[in-house]
Design a protein around this motif. Structure first.
Motif, PDB file in Angstrom:
ATOM      1  N   SER A 157      -1.738 -39.261  -1.892  1.00 26.93           N
ATOM      2  CA  SER A 157      -0.482 -38.292  -1.866  1.00 26.93           C
ATOM      3  C   SER A 157      -0.121 -37.157  -1.887  1.00 26.93           C
ATOM      4  N   GLY A 158      -1.486 -36.633  -1.331  1.00 22.07           N
ATOM      5  CA  GLY A 158      -2.337 -34.824  -1.528  1.00 22.07           C
ATOM      6  C   GLY A 158      -2.531 -34.253  -2.041  1.00 22.07           C
ATOM      7  N   ALA A 159      -2.246 -34.724  -3.605  1.00 22.32           N
ATOM      8  CA  ALA A 159      -2.845 -34.309  -4.614  1.00 22.32           C
ATOM      9  C   ALA A 159      -3.206 -34.191  -5.588  1.00 22.32           C
ATOM     10  N   PRO A 160      -4.346 -33.545  -6.478  1.00 21.40           N
ATOM     11  CA  PRO A 160      -5.627 -34.033  -6.615  1.00 21.40           C
ATOM     12  C   PRO A 160      -5.276 -34.876  -7.974  1.00 21.40           C
ATOM     13  N   GLY A 161      -5.324 -36.164  -8.362  1.00 24.02           N
ATOM     14  CA  GLY A 161      -4.962 -37.045  -9.482  1.00 24.02           C
ATOM     15  C   GLY A 161      -3.186 -37.371  -8.867  1.00 24.02           C
ATOM     16  N   ALA A 162      -3.132 -37.302  -8.177  1.00 26.92           N
ATOM     17  CA  ALA A 162      -1.331 -36.976  -8.085  1.00 26.92           C
ATOM     18  C   ALA A 162      -1.826 -38.370  -8.369  1.00 26.92           C
ATOM     19  N   SER A 163       0.161 -39.295  -8.293  1.00 25.76           N
ATOM     20  CA  SER A 163       0.708 -40.718  -8.341  1.00 25.76           C
ATOM     21  C   SER A 163       0.615 -40.835  -6.739  1.00 25.76           C
ATOM     22  N   GLY A 164      -0.388 -41.872  -6.721  1.00 27.06           N
ATOM     23  CA  GLY A 164       0.290 -42.604  -5.126  1.00 27.06           C
ATOM     24  C   GLY A 164       1.699 -43.622  -4.907  1.00 27.06           C
ATOM     25  N   ALA A 165       1.404 -44.320  -4.381  1.00 28.42           N
ATOM     26  CA  ALA A 165       2.577 -45.389  -4.120  1.00 28.42           C
ATOM     27  C   ALA A 165       2.858 -46.053  -5.084  1.00 28.42           C
ATOM     28  N   SER A 166       1.792 -46.444  -5.631  1.00 23.17           N
ATOM     29  CA  SER A 166       1.974 -47.839  -6.527  1.00 23.17           C
ATOM     30  C   SER A 166       2.332 -46.775  -7.570  1.00 23.17           C
ATOM     31  N   GLY A 167       2.114 -45.705  -8.556  1.00 22.74           N
ATOM     32  CA  GLY A 167       2.434 -45.116  -9.202  1.00 22.74           C
ATOM     33  C   GLY A 167       1.587 -44.796 -10.073  1.00 22.74           C
ATOM     34  N   ALA A 168      -0.017 -45.771  -9.917  1.00 21.40           N
ATOM     35  CA  ALA A 168      -1.011 -44.925 -10.554  1.00 21.40           C
ATOM     36  C   ALA A 168      -1.477 -44.029 -10.216  1.00 21.40           C
ATOM     37  N   ALA A 169      -2.573 -43.179 -11.020  1.00 24.71           N
ATOM     38  CA  ALA A 169      -3.210 -41.811 -10.607  1.00 24.71           C
ATOM     39  C   ALA A 169      -4.769 -42.331  -9.872  1.00 24.71           C
ATOM     40  N   LYS A 170      -4.600 -41.829  -8.999  1.00 25.44           N
ATOM     41  CA  LYS A 170      -5.776 -41.173  -7.785  1.00 25.44           C
ATOM     42  C   LYS A 170      -7.188 -40.969  -9.093  1.00 25.44           C
ATOM     43  N   ALA A 171      -7.933 -42.472  -8.770  1.00 29.21           N
ATOM     44  CA  ALA A 171      -9.141 -42.268 -10.035  1.00 29.21           C
ATOM     45  C   ALA A 171     -10.079 -41.492  -9.316  1.00 29.21           C
ATOM     46  N   ILE A 172     -10.597 -40.723  -9.951  1.00 25.33           N
ATOM     47  CA  ILE A 172     -12.114 -39.826  -9.754  1.00 25.33           C
ATOM     48  C   ILE A 172     -12.863 -40.744 -10.098  1.00 25.33           C
ATOM     49  N   THR A 173     -13.872 -41.367  -9.499  1.00 31.49           N
ATOM     50  CA  THR A 173     -15.314 -41.749 -10.391  1.00 31.49           C
ATOM     51  C   THR A 173     -15.793 -40.898 -10.612  1.00 31.49           C
ATOM     52  N   PRO A 174     -16.421 -40.690 -11.271  1.00 29.90           N
ATOM     53  CA  PRO A 174     -17.813 -40.712 -12.001  1.00 29.90           C
ATOM     54  C   PRO A 174     -18.875 -40.605 -10.741  1.00 29.90           C
ATOM     55  N   VAL A 175     -20.201 -39.181 -11.120  1.00 31.71           N
ATOM     56  CA  VAL A 175     -21.141 -39.260  -9.688  1.00 31.71           C
ATOM     57  C   VAL A 175     -21.615 -38.662 -10.552  1.00 31.71           C
ATOM     58  N   ASP A 176     -23.546 -39.362 -10.598  1.00 31.15           N
ATOM     59  CA  ASP A 176     -24.575 -38.759 -10.910  1.00 31.15           C
ATOM     60  C   ASP A 176     -25.359 -39.312  -9.989  1.00 31.15           C
TER      61      ASP A 176
ATOM     62  N   HIS B 286     -17.373 -24.991  -6.686  1.00 34.04           N
ATOM     63  CA  HIS B 286     -16.071 -24.673  -6.761  1.00 34.04           C
ATOM     64  C   HIS B 286     -15.813 -25.288  -5.482  1.00 34.04           C
ATOM     65  N   LEU B 287     -14.721 -26.489  -5.953  1.00 32.09           N
ATOM     66  CA  LEU B 287     -14.075 -27.028  -4.886  1.00 32.09           C
ATOM     67  C   LEU B 287     -12.025 -27.002  -5.032  1.00 32.09           C
ATOM     68  N   MET B 288     -11.953 -26.909  -4.192  1.00 35.85           N
ATOM     69  CA  MET B 288     -10.351 -27.037  -3.455  1.00 35.85           C
ATOM     70  C   MET B 288      -9.748 -28.043  -3.132  1.00 35.85           C
ATOM     71  N   PRO B 289      -8.448 -28.849  -3.669  1.00 36.01           N
ATOM     72  CA  PRO B 289      -7.804 -29.637  -2.934  1.00 36.01           C
ATOM     73  C   PRO B 289      -7.149 -28.939  -2.137  1.00 36.01           C
ATOM     74  N   ASN B 290      -6.793 -29.763  -0.546  1.00 31.44           N
ATOM     75  CA  ASN B 290      -5.798 -29.235   0.108  1.00 31.44           C
ATOM     76  C   ASN B 290      -4.463 -30.314   0.459  1.00 31.44           C
ATOM     77  N   ALA B 291      -3.613 -29.774   0.532  1.00 28.33           N
ATOM     78  CA  ALA B 291      -2.025 -30.185   0.851  1.00 28.33           C
ATOM     79  C   ALA B 291      -1.784 -31.480   1.712  1.00 28.33           C
ATOM     80  N   ASP B 292      -2.992 -32.361   2.353  1.00 25.98           N
ATOM     81  CA  ASP B 292      -3.016 -33.636   3.187  1.00 25.98           C
ATOM     82  C   ASP B 292      -4.246 -34.576   2.183  1.00 25.98           C
ATOM     83  N   GLY B 293      -4.601 -33.808   0.715  1.00 32.93           N
ATOM     84  CA  GLY B 293      -5.242 -34.732   0.061  1.00 32.93           C
ATOM     85  C   GLY B 293      -7.087 -34.399   0.298  1.00 32.93           C
ATOM     86  N   SER B 294      -7.626 -33.981   0.983  1.00 34.02           N
ATOM     87  CA  SER B 294      -8.391 -33.664   2.310  1.00 34.02           C
ATOM     88  C   SER B 294      -9.605 -32.296   1.233  1.00 34.02           C
ATOM     89  N   TRP B 295     -10.617 -32.007   1.514  1.00 40.63           N
ATOM     90  CA  TRP B 295     -11.102 -31.128  -0.367  1.00 40.63           C
ATOM     91  C   TRP B 295     -12.035 -29.871   0.869  1.00 40.63           C
TER      92      TRP B 295
END
Length: 150
Positions: A45-64, A102-111
């Protein structure tokens, strides 16, 4: 016959160009764009961690991972450091060799990153990898350290 002045001609041209620009902007915003689907499967939906169309929050997958000899770690920062308050969603915490990128989200969902403000990336991992490439082996200095390494 009355002649128009240069100022009047420019004014009419500017008005016409503005009308054409607004018309094309309105028509392009009403066209359907394909939905961006993150790894978690929910529509973006464009916002980090925001709910998508299904209502579930976008998952940030842990990476190492190690990318081009640099260690990239991504986790969800729920401590409030990146949230800016209780009403904003949690942001990913991205570290390169233990130093916060430092990361910044854009309104279109990009970073975008503090390393490169001129290019957008579809997800935090792609942005972190691009920052590693742009650093070309240089040490990442923490944001707000006034040039002094931590």
């Amino acid at each position: 016959m009355k002649k128009i002045t240069r100022r009047q001609a420019l004014s009419m041209s500017a008005g016409a160009a503005t009308a054409i620009g607004l018309t094309s902007a309105c028509s392009s915003s009403s066209s359907s764009k394909p939905a961006v689907v993150p790894a978690g499967g929910a529509a973006a939906s464009g916002a980090p961690g925001a709910s998508g169309a299904s209502g579930a929050a976008k998952a940030i997958t842990p990476v190492d991972e190690v990318f081009e000899g640099r260690r990239i770690q991504i986790s969800l920062d729920t401590s409030g450091h990146h949230t800016g308050g209780h009403h904003l969603p949690a942001m990913p915490s991205v570290r390169v060799d233990g130093v916060e990128l430092h990361l910044m989200p854009n309104a279109d969902g990009s970073w975008i990153t503090v390393v490169n403000h001129y290019e957008t990336f579809p997800d935090p991992l792609t942005a972190a990898r691009a920052a590693v490439r742009d650093l070309q082996g240089a040490i990442l200095v923490p944001l707000g350290a006034n040039g002094d390494p931590a």
